[in-house]
Motif scaffolding. Sequence first.
Motif: not given
Length: 315
Positions: A111-115, A161-169
């Motif tokens: 659940g870490i979505d910023s890198v 079909k693959t799931e998409s991630t939702d990272f903020c970069i």
Amino acid sequence: KVTDHLAQAEQTLFSFEILPPKKGESIDGIFRTVEALLPFNPAFIDVTYHATQLVETPDGKKVPIHKRPGTLGVCAAIKYKYGVDTVPHLICSGFSKDETEDALVELNFLGIDSVMALRGDPSGGDSSFVPAPGGHRYAVELIDQISSMNSGHWLHSTRDKTESTDFCIGAAGYPEAHGEAPDAATDLEHLKAKIDAGAGFIVTQMFFDNDVYFRFVDLCRSAGINVPIIPGLKPLALANQIEVLPRIFSLTMPKHLVQAVQSAQDKASVRQIGIDWCTKQSEELVRGGAPCLHYYTMGKASATKQIAEAVFGSA
């Protein structure tokens, strides 16, 4: 996400960066640093990732090791112990594209979505950056891979079909240009490429003259870079840093700061000069509309806490 915090903020935010413990050390020191700074409501906490270094063994051999492993674990521990969003550094150095994808899978599960997507320093004893076999040479390539995963494109998917991630970069910005850049204009072009590849915010290299930051922001806006630009700040702690930091990070030291440090009577005086200077920087940056102040703590909370008390109010 970092971008959500910035978009929702009504005033300048506070954040800071920490180092993972050295191998064999407890995480308790990290927890003490975090707990000392929690009262200032950090929007997020960065956790660095370090390239391998060559270490000599007792039998005289030199082997590459990670002196500070555990970035993902530290991020997860802080996030779930304190409820603060964490931002791991993800680097090109030492990672193949497949290993990068695997690390991002773990972050997604946590659940870490910023890198923060960075090239990183040379590994081992390399004098210049050499990409890992099958890895990225430049941060823009790493950002492109993360953006591709956000669009549902994985390296070797066998699924229809693959799931998409939702990272903020996040991307690094260099107000005085990266030390390896031929000139500031070229460095700005490289930064624009990282934004075009999908980076949504910038954290700057440390600087000690706010005019450098404000000028950098103006240049970025003129170049079509419109994402938030977070100033990175470090309070001086030791007298030799007026020489060491410019050499390592290709930055300039204001004349008045250098003179004050050179005239200091002892270590305690130098430390206080560094705190006072960084406090004035911080106050001016708040007045100038900086979206967030990001402090490089090196894992030590006391100086940053003193600055935060002056700038953001007593804890």
